[in-house]
Design an enzyme around this catalytic site. Structure first.
Site, short mmCIF file in Angstrom:
data_model
loop_
_atom_site.label_atom_id
_atom_site.label_comp_id
_atom_site.label_asym_id
_atom_site.label_seq_id
_atom_site.Cartn_x
_atom_site.Cartn_y
_atom_site.Cartn_z
N VAL A 44 -9.58 -58.38 -15.02
CA VAL A 44 -8.46 -58.10 -14.11
C VAL A 44 -8.33 -59.21 -13.08
O VAL A 44 -7.22 -59.71 -12.82
CB VAL A 44 -8.65 -56.73 -13.42
CG1 VAL A 44 -7.57 -56.51 -12.37
CG2 VAL A 44 -8.62 -55.60 -14.45
N CYS A 45 -9.44 -59.62 -12.51
CA CYS A 45 -9.39 -60.65 -11.46
C CYS A 45 -8.91 -61.99 -11.99
O CYS A 45 -8.22 -62.73 -11.28
CB CYS A 45 -10.77 -60.80 -10.81
SG CYS A 45 -11.27 -59.33 -9.89
N THR A 46 -9.25 -62.31 -13.24
CA THR A 46 -8.77 -63.56 -13.82
C THR A 46 -7.25 -63.56 -13.91
O THR A 46 -6.60 -64.57 -13.61
CB THR A 46 -9.40 -63.77 -15.20
OG1 THR A 46 -10.83 -63.80 -15.06
CG2 THR A 46 -8.96 -65.10 -15.81
N PHE A 49 -5.87 -64.01 -10.23
CA PHE A 49 -5.95 -65.38 -9.73
C PHE A 49 -4.93 -66.27 -10.44
O PHE A 49 -4.37 -67.19 -9.85
CB PHE A 49 -7.37 -65.92 -9.88
CG PHE A 49 -8.28 -65.57 -8.73
CD1 PHE A 49 -8.91 -66.56 -7.98
CD2 PHE A 49 -8.50 -64.25 -8.38
CE1 PHE A 49 -9.74 -66.24 -6.92
CE2 PHE A 49 -9.33 -63.92 -7.33
CZ PHE A 49 -9.95 -64.92 -6.59
#
Length: 217
Positions: A44-46, A49
């Site tokens: 999710v964080c990738t 960003f």
């Protein structure tokens, strides 16, 4: 006591993949968006960003600096940025802070003071490090949001929030639900009808305490 709206953010010295920064100096006379996540190389964080990277021109248009926060180290950030570029189809030019000692996470009240990173940790150990902070040029916190790990952040909404904050600060107004640039703004209750007429020209009185007007061109 946690960091609350209109509190001055702590002037921390932070290591990033682009060198050492001092938060107040880094913000300078700009607006800033600081967004955090619990671990590099997570799905999710990738994508998040990557979304921030694609919006590079939009941040610049609004005079906004962007800082990512992660509890992993600089070396991981440097390697992870290639994955971010692939996932986001854009170069992530913004710095990512290495918060391995949890200094930022604790100072911004994302983790309790007694928190630590256990051996073999997983993202669950720092799950609450999934926040967004919008900072004004006065170094004060203007808005914060915290998300669970399973819900990707909507950075179009964060841009909209920046627009609303900037319009509010510049013009001394409030913004209604779902406001976007060009929509009517709300005239503060403390402004008399005569003053509202002088400032905004014609305005709409929806309720005695709810008056709407266009911002002057």
């Amino acid at each position: 006591m946690g960091l609350r709206i209109n509190d001055t953010i702590p002037n921390l010295t932070v290591e990033t993949d682009q060198g050492t920064i001092h938060l107040h100096d880094w913000v300078g006379d700009s607006w800033a968006v600081i967004f955090s996540h619990p671990k590099d190389f997570t799905p999710v964080c990738t994508t998040e960003f990557g979304a921030v990277a694609r919006l590079d021109d939009e941040w610049k248009k609004r005079g906004v600096k962007v800082l990512g926060i992660s509890v992993d180290g600089v070396e991981d950030h440097v390697r992870w940025k290639e994955d971010i570029r692939i996932a986001g189809s854009a170069e992530p030019t913004f710095p990512i802070a290495a918060d391995k000692d949890l200094q930022v996470s604790k100072a911004f009240d994302m983790l309790p003071a007694e928190a630590y990173l256990p051996d073999g940790r997983t993202p669950n150990d720092t799950a609450t490090v999934r926040s967004v902070f919008i900072i004004g040029p006065d170094k004060k916190l203007k808005l914060s949001m915290t998300y669970p790990m399973t819900v990707g952040r909507n950075f179009s909404e964060i841009l909209r929030a920046v627009d609303a904050l900037q319009a509010s600060v510049k013009n001394g107004v409030a913004t209604p639900a779902d406001w976007k640039p060009g929509d009517d703004v709300i005239i503060p209750v403390a402004v008399s009808n005569d003053d509202a007429k002088a400032r905004f020209g014609d305005f709409e009185t929806v309720l005695p305490y709810l008056r709407k007007a266009k911002l002057p061109a």
